[in-house]
Design an enzyme around this catalytic site. Sequence first.
Site, PDB file in Angstrom:
ATOM      1  CB  THR A  37      -0.910  -0.014   1.255  1.00 34.07           C
ATOM      2  OG1 THR A  37      -1.768  -1.154   1.153  1.00 34.07           O
ATOM      3  CG2 THR A  37      -1.723   1.255   1.387  1.00 34.07           C
ATOM      4  CG  ASN A  41      -6.596  -7.568  -5.381  1.00 34.30           C
ATOM      5  OD1 ASN A  41      -6.794  -6.863  -6.368  1.00 34.30           O
ATOM      6  ND2 ASN A  41      -7.205  -7.338  -4.233  1.00 34.30           N
ATOM      7  CD  GLN A  98      -2.495 -11.118  -4.975  1.00 35.53           C
ATOM      8  OE1 GLN A  98      -2.209 -12.308  -5.038  1.00 35.53           O
ATOM      9  NE2 GLN A  98      -2.934 -10.558  -3.866  1.00 35.53           N
ATOM     10  CB  SER A 115       3.828  -7.163  -1.191  1.00 35.80           C
ATOM     11  OG  SER A 115       3.522  -7.525   0.129  1.00 35.80           O
ATOM     12  CG  HIS A 165       1.880  -9.800   3.528  1.00 36.41           C
ATOM     13  ND1 HIS A 165       0.597 -10.275   3.542  1.00 36.41           N
ATOM     14  CD2 HIS A 165       1.805  -8.525   3.117  1.00 36.41           C
ATOM     15  CE1 HIS A 165      -0.234  -9.309   3.149  1.00 36.41           C
ATOM     16  NE2 HIS A 165       0.483  -8.241   2.882  1.00 36.41           N
ATOM     17  CB  THR A 173      15.023   2.787  11.867  1.00 36.38           C
ATOM     18  OG1 THR A 173      15.465   3.990  12.487  1.00 36.38           O
ATOM     19  CG2 THR A 173      16.050   1.689  12.104  1.00 36.38           C
ATOM     20  CB  CYS A 197      -8.234  -4.047   1.874  1.00 37.97           C
ATOM     21  SG  CYS A 197      -6.706  -4.541   1.210  1.00 37.97           S
TER      22      CYS A 197
HETATM   23  N1  PLP Z   1      -1.751  -4.616  -4.306  1.00 40.71           N
HETATM   24  C1  PLP Z   1      -2.286  -5.828  -4.497  1.00 40.71           C
HETATM   25  C2  PLP Z   1      -2.460  -6.352  -5.886  1.00 40.71           C
HETATM   26  C3  PLP Z   1      -2.676  -6.595  -3.413  1.00 40.71           C
HETATM   27  O1  PLP Z   1      -3.215  -7.808  -3.597  1.00 40.71           O
HETATM   28  C4  PLP Z   1      -2.510  -6.063  -2.113  1.00 40.71           C
HETATM   29  C5  PLP Z   1      -2.975  -6.819  -0.932  1.00 40.71           C
HETATM   30  O2  PLP Z   1      -3.934  -7.561  -0.995  1.00 40.71           O
HETATM   31  C6  PLP Z   1      -1.929  -4.787  -1.976  1.00 40.71           C
HETATM   32  C7  PLP Z   1      -1.562  -4.093  -3.097  1.00 40.71           C
HETATM   33  C8  PLP Z   1      -1.729  -4.152  -0.634  1.00 40.71           C
HETATM   34  O3  PLP Z   1      -0.938  -4.922   0.178  1.00 40.71           O
HETATM   35  P1  PLP Z   1      -0.772  -4.519   1.731  1.00 40.71           P
HETATM   36  O4  PLP Z   1      -2.167  -4.542   2.307  1.00 40.71           O
HETATM   37  O5  PLP Z   1       0.080  -5.584   2.265  1.00 40.71           O
HETATM   38  O6  PLP Z   1      -0.204  -3.180   1.778  1.00 40.71           O
END
Ligand code: PLP
Length: 429
Positions: free
Chosen positions: A74, A194, A232, A252, A254, A290, A378
């Site tokens: 994000t 996503n 994704q 990302s 995670h 940091t 989200c």
């Molecule tokens: N972009 C995409 C395509 C995502 O699937 C996600 C999370 O589902 C995000 C951005 C945002 O990731 P985060 O909530 O870890 O910031």
Amino acid sequence: MRNNRIYLDYAATTPVAPEVLEVMQPYFSEKFGNPGSLHTFGQEAQGAVDAARNRIAGSLGAESKEIIFTASATEANNLAIRGIVRGSAASSSEPRFARSSGSRPLDLAPAAPLRGDQARRRSALSSELAALPHIVTTVIEHESVLETCRDLERKKEAEVTYLPVTAEGVLRLSDVAQALRKETVLVSVGYANNEIGTIQPIPEIAAAISEFKIQNSKVKNNYPLFHTDAVQAVQFLDCDVQKLGVDLMTVSSHKIYGPKGIAALSVRHIAKLASIITGGGQEFGLRSGTENVPALVGFSRALELVEGLRERESARIGRLRDMLYSGILAAVPAAALNGAKEPRVPNNLNLSFPDYFGEELLLVLDREGIAVSTGSACRAKSREPSHVLSALGLPEERVRSSIRFSLGRFTTEEEIEKTVRTISYIFKK
Ligand code: PLP
């Protein structure tokens, strides 16, 4: 399968891989230094940051100085969009983004309040000269892109064109070409969606942008730049920024078996980016704070593992996903696939089921020990129907009856068989 529960929500988040956890561990305890410190503890931490940055840059075909660590995808998307819009206003020498025709900023704020005709003339002049930076994106982007664009629009910092997609969830290249203007500073299109997993034609969009630049040689400073959110996509598709022809890319940790709290933005024309978080000047002055050393060490290892497993896992997971799809169709013939079957990332299956609200079916499946989602994590708690499925032109009842299954590294054939059996049982009742 964890404690007999089946996890089919890998697009929301993934467990940290044991190999990732192992390399992170020392950076929580004995190697805990602040990379900004000059002493040996600091140097050790800085070495880890540099090594992680080099590795991630290598995976993405970028240079190390082009990788900026952020705390989330994000934030990386915010940095890409807000950073390029702000950077364009700061660097422009054209009579575009609220600038005068010289390099001197246009002083739109009068020393004393203007009245009547004088104010109207000034206001007309200002709006003529101050063309806002323009962004092109799509209606099916993640909220971190869409809400950022909407915020910039609300604050009159940018104009945004939201391109539609086909009923299959794919962007039309002709729409991209038509949307580009001389004020366009950024095109932001997610690589894999996503919610429905559809893959956008990123190299072709890059080619359309290059063609626009050639045709409009007056568009200076190498705008528009091209950003893709590859969160994704990266575990299944080659995300080499040069091969794809993108200037900025979000990845990302995670979602690829790394820890939460870390992501990265790859930025080719780094001088065009303005910071959105100020402070101690970390991350080349573009993202102060940091560094999260254990997390970025884990992230780089996770990306390395994903790269090594990409081909094998794509084939294995794709086969399991197809098995799940055909099993569900045999049990519930009225189940309907949302988004194109191809091109789609191999772990995603988004289906609408008859006679059920998505949330209702999700809870029934959860009681049976199977975790799925109704779309973006989200948005999971919001009552709003999915903006992605709505953009496909689906009727509201079909949008509201959708379930996203997303498979991952620890998904087994046995789990898929059990999921199919459970769904057959639910729909027979
Ligand atoms: N972009 C995409 C395509 C995502 O699937 C996600 C999370 O589902 C995000 C951005 C945002 O990731 P985060 O909530 O870890 O910031």
